[in-house]
Design a protein around this motif. Structure first.
Motif, short mmCIF file in Angstrom:
data_model
loop_
_atom_site.label_atom_id
_atom_site.label_comp_id
_atom_site.label_asym_id
_atom_site.label_seq_id
_atom_site.Cartn_x
_atom_site.Cartn_y
_atom_site.Cartn_z
N LEU A 1 16.50 -27.73 -7.38
CA LEU A 1 17.93 -27.63 -7.04
C LEU A 1 18.19 -27.58 -5.52
N GLN A 2 19.16 -28.36 -5.09
CA GLN A 2 19.67 -28.27 -3.72
C GLN A 2 20.76 -27.20 -3.75
N ILE A 3 20.47 -26.05 -3.13
CA ILE A 3 21.40 -24.93 -3.28
C ILE A 3 22.66 -25.07 -2.44
N HIS A 4 22.67 -26.02 -1.53
CA HIS A 4 23.87 -26.22 -0.71
C HIS A 4 24.98 -26.90 -1.49
N LYS A 5 24.64 -27.46 -2.62
CA LYS A 5 25.62 -28.22 -3.41
C LYS A 5 26.01 -27.43 -4.66
N ARG B 1 13.40 -15.86 -10.26
CA ARG B 1 14.18 -17.11 -10.40
C ARG B 1 13.84 -17.78 -11.73
N LYS C 1 24.52 -19.04 -1.23
CA LYS C 1 24.83 -20.44 -1.57
C LYS C 1 25.10 -20.63 -3.06
N THR C 2 24.42 -19.85 -3.90
CA THR C 2 24.54 -20.10 -5.33
C THR C 2 25.58 -19.22 -6.01
N VAL D 1 26.98 -26.27 -8.52
CA VAL D 1 26.53 -26.51 -9.90
C VAL D 1 27.79 -26.44 -10.76
N TYR E 1 20.17 -15.79 1.51
CA TYR E 1 20.67 -17.15 1.72
C TYR E 1 20.86 -17.87 0.37
N TYR E 2 19.90 -17.68 -0.52
CA TYR E 2 19.98 -18.27 -1.86
C TYR E 2 21.20 -17.74 -2.60
N VAL F 1 17.04 -31.62 -4.34
CA VAL F 1 16.82 -31.63 -2.88
C VAL F 1 16.58 -33.06 -2.40
N LEU G 1 20.55 -23.02 -11.62
CA LEU G 1 20.28 -22.16 -10.45
C LEU G 1 18.81 -21.78 -10.35
N THR G 2 18.09 -21.87 -11.46
CA THR G 2 16.68 -21.47 -11.43
C THR G 2 15.73 -22.67 -11.44
N ASN H 1 16.31 -25.95 1.50
CA ASN H 1 16.97 -24.65 1.29
C ASN H 1 16.49 -23.55 2.23
N TRP H 2 16.27 -23.90 3.49
CA TRP H 2 15.67 -22.93 4.40
C TRP H 2 16.75 -22.17 5.17
#
Lengths: 267, 333
Positions: A205-209, B145, B182-183, A211, B178-179, A231, A200-201, B329-330
Motif C-alpha cells: 500500500l502507498q499510504i499517501h493515497k 500491521r 496518513k492512514t 483507501v 507517520y503511518y 507504492v 491498510l495492512t 512511505n518514509w
C-alpha cells in the motif's frame, strides 16, 4: 515536372559528401542505439519517478537526433532554396499520398505522441482493448507488454481513432481495484471496515493515497469495490491478489456470505 | 551543558539539519555505484553493528532530558486533560527517559495487550483509560500491521479522540506516527518531537570529540542523537583527528522488494519476532523473508536479539535512505 527539372533539384554527391552522409547517419544511429540500450537498463535500476523520467528520455532523444540528422543531411543533397524545397516537398507529398500513407501516418502520430504524451515508457495503458506497460516508443509503433508477458507492437496511428486509457499518466500513482460480490443481507458497515483494514495492512500500500470502499447494489447481490494505490505501479497485480486473497479470508472469518449467481440455462 | 539541548518542538517544525555539499556528493556517488552494481554483495561493514565498542562508551546524561520533560509537562496541570503525543525516532535516548519520568511523576501506564494476543480472532481487549494522568510508553506494542492486529490501536484512537478525564502522554515511534497520520485521516493532535542535533549540539552534548567529528556525525545521523551516539561508540575518533571516516553499512539491493517490506515492517513496529514478521508479510513467501533477513543481518542493517528482529542503530541511516530512494512511505523524522 520533367526528369531534367527533378534532377536539377539535387546536388552532385561527390565522395566527400558521401563520407559526410555516412558519418552523420552512423553517429545518429549510434546515439539512438546507445540510448535505447543503456537508458532502459539504468531505468530498471531506479525506482518511482526517477525510473519513469529516465524511460521518458528515450523517445525524446531519438526525435531530437533524427531531426538534427535530417537538418544536416538535406543540404548535402539539395540546395536549400525556396524553389527547390517546394519542389522536393511536393514530390515527397505525392509519394506519401499514394504509396506510404499508413506508414507516414504512424510516423507523424509517433511525433504527436512524443509531444502530447498520451503514453510514456513506464505507463500502464489500454489502447484498442490491449492493456499493458509501455516499454518502448519506436518511430512507427509503441511496444506494450501485457500482464501475460506478451509483447504487442501497436502502431502510433491508433491514437487518431482510439481512446488511450492511461492508468498512471507518467506518475507512480495507479489505482487498483479488488472486487467482492456478497449477498445483499451482509452488514455493509462491517464489510466496509474489514476491507479498509485489509488495504491498510497490505505491504504494497502507498499510504499517501486514500483507501476507498464503494458499494453497488446489483440484482444478484452487492458489489464491494476496494480501491487503493500500490507504492510501485509494477506491483499492481501482486497488490490486487493480496487484497483479494486476504479480503476473502477476512470476510469468511466474519461469516459473511458471498453471492452465488446461477446462470440461466439456455435450451 | 546547554539547557536548550533537549528541546521539544511541534512535529511540523522538524527540519533535518543541512549536510555539507561534499558529503552529499560523496553519498550520491556511493548510491550511484550501488545502483550500477546491484548484484554485488559485499560484507564490508558486515558485523560492525555487533562489534565491541572501542574506547570509552558514550552515555547520555539523563538529567537535562528529564528537566526538559518537566518543563514541557508541568505546564499541563491535572485540570487540562490534553493528550500529548511524543514522537520519537528509533534509538532516541528519550524512550527510556520518558518511562523513568512517568514513573517518577506517578503517571499511570495504560495496560496494553500482548502483541501475539492481538492476532487472535476474539474481540479486542477492553481499553481502560485511567482517571489519573496516564501514559502509553510505546504505542507500537498495541499494534501489528494485520487486519486483526490493528483493531486495538483503532479503538485507542477512537477513545482518545473523545476528551479524556485526565491528561495523557502517548509515546509513539516516528514511523508508526507517520503511518497513522496518513492512514487515519490526519491525527490532528498535539504532537511533539525532539529538536534534531546540529553541529553545535553534537559538540555541546559531548557526543562529538571535535567540530570535524560533529559535522560527520550530523551528516551520517541526520541529527538523531541516538544514532550519532551509536556511531561515536562504534568508530573511535581522537580529538585532534582531521581525517574522520564513519563507514555506513549498505543495504544490499538483491531481493530489493522483500528487503523493502522487511525493513519497513521492522521500523514501523520497532522490531518484530520471526512469527509476527511472517504474519505482517503473509503475502511474501517465508523463505524469501528469511533469506532477506539473513542478507540484511550480514550487512549490519538488522539484528536478532531477545527473539526480536530490529534495525540496528548503525544501519538505520542506510535503511532510511533505502526506503526514501524507493519513495516507500518514509518519514524524515
Amino acid at each position: 515536372m520533367d526528369t531534367q527539372k527533378i534532377s536539377d533539384l539535387f546536388k552532385t554527391v561527390d565522395s566527400n559528401a558521401a563520407l559526410q552522409v555516412v558519418t552523420i547517419i552512423l553517429i545518429a544511429w549510434l546515439i539512438v542505439f546507445l540510448s535505447q540500450r543503456l537508458l532502459p537498463r539504468l531505468a530498471n535500476l531506479l525506482h518511482s519517478k526517477q525510473r519513469l523520467y529516465t524511460l521518458a528520455l528515450i523517445p525524446l532523444i531519438r526525435l531530437v537526433v533524427v531531426i538534427v540528422a535530417l537538418v544536416m543531411l538535406v543540404p548535402i543533397f539539395i540546395e536549400p532554396t525556396l524553389k527547390n524545397m517546394v519542389a522536393a516537398l511536393g514530390a515527397l507529398g505525392l509519394a506519401i499520398g499514394f504509396a506510404i500513407k499508413d506508414y507516414v501516418s504512424s510516423l507523424i502520430a509517433g511525433v504527436v505522441a512524443i509531444h502530447e504524451m498520451p503514453y510514456r515508457p513506464g505507463d500502464w495503458v489500454t489502447i484498442d482493448g490491449v492493456y499493458g506497460e509501455v516499454t518502448h516508443i519506436g518511430l512507427r509503433t509503441v511496444e506494450l507488454v501485457t500482464p501475460d508477458d506478451t509483447v504487442v507492437a501497436m502502431p502510433h496511428e491508433k491514437i487518431w481513432q482510439h481512446a488511450v486509457l492511461n492508468a498512471n499518466n507518467g506518475g507512480p500513482s495507479l489505482m487498483c481495484v479488488a472486487e467482492f460480490f456478497l449477498t445483499p443481507e451482509s452488514d455493509g458497515l462491517v464489510v466496509k471496515e474489514a476491507l479498509e483494514q485489509i488495504a491498510l495492512t497490505s505491504p504494497y500500500l502507498q499510504i499517501h493515497k486514500p483507501v476507498v470502499v464503494t458499494v453497488n447494489d446489483e440484482p444478484w447481490g452487492t458489489r464491494y469495490r476496494l480501491k487503493a494505490y500500490p507504492v510501485d505501479p509494477r506491483q499492481q497485480f501482486k497488490f490486487i491478489t493480496d487484497l483479494s486473497l486476504r479480503g476473502k479470508q477476512r470476510l469468511l472469518d466474519l461469516k459473511i456470505e458471498f453471492a452465488k449467481v446461477e446462470t440461466a440455462k439456455v435450451n | 551543558m546547554d539547557k536548550n539541548l533537549w528541546r521539544w518542538i511541534e512535529l511540523n517544525e522538524y527540519e533535518t539539519p543541512s549536510v555539507p555539499t561534499t558529503m552529499l556528493a560523496k553519498r550520491w556517488w556511493q548510491k550511484m555505484l550501488q545502483t550500477l552494481r546491484p548484484s554485488r554483495v559485499e560484507v564490508s561493514t558486515a558485523n560492525s553493528a555487533e562489534e565491541e565498542p572501542k574506547g570509552v562508551e558514550f552515555k547520555f546524561d539523563e538529567q537535562p532530558l528529564l528537566d526538559s520533560l518537566n518543563t514541557l509537562l508541568d505546564q499541563q496541570n491535572q485540570d487540562d486533560p490534553r493528550v500529548t503525543w511524543l514522537v520519537l525516532a528509533p534509538a532516541s535516548p528519550a524512550w527510556s527517559v520518558i518511562r523513568k519520568w512517568a514513573n517518577q511523576n506517578g503517571w499511570q501506564p495504560v495496560s496494553m495487550p500482548q502483541r501475539d494476543s492481538l492476532l487472535t480472532s476474539s474481540s479486542v481487549d477492553e481499553l481502560n483509560i485511567p482517571s489519573e494522568p496516564w501514559v502509553v510508553d510505546d504505542l507500537s506494542h498495541g499494534f501489528v500491521r494485520h487486519p486483526l492486529g490493528i483493531r486495538w490501536l483503532q479503538n485507542f484512537l477512537r477513545k482518545t479522540l473523545q476528551t479524556p478525564q485526565s491528561p495523557g502522554l502517548v509515546i509513539c515511534g516516528s514511523w508508526l506516527y507517520y503511518y497513522l497520520e496518513k492512514t487515519h485521516g490526519g491525527l490532528n493532535r498535539q504532537a511533539l518531537t525532539l529538536r534534531p542535533f546540529d553541529t553545535e549540539s553534537m559538540v555541546t552534548s559531548r557526543i562529538a570529540v571535535s567540530r570535524a567529528h560533529a559535522k560527520r556525525l550530523v551528516a551520517v545521523s541526520e541529527g538523531h542523537p541516538g544514532i550519532a551516539a551509536a556511531y561515536r561508540n562504534a568508530f573511535a575518533v581522537a580529538a585532534e583527528q582531521t581525517e574522520i571516516v564513519l563507514e555506513m553499512p549498505q543495504v544490499p539491493t538483491a531481493h530489493g522488494e522483500t528487503s523493502t517490506f522487511v525493513i519497513y515492517a521492522l521500523l514501523l513496529h520497532g522490531g518484530l519476532s520471526t512469527f509476527l514478521l511472517g504474519e505482517v508479510l503473509n503475502s511474501i513467501a517465508p523463505n524469501l523473508i528469511e533469506h532477506s533477513l539473513n542478507l540484511l543481518r550480514s550487512h549490519g542493517i538488522v539484528r536478532y536479539q531477545d527473539d526480536q528482529w530490529s534495525v540496528t542503530e548503525l544501519g538505520y541511516p542506510a535503511a532510511k535512505q533505502f526506503l526514501a530512494q524507493r519513495d516507500f512511505n518514509w518519514t524524515s523524522c
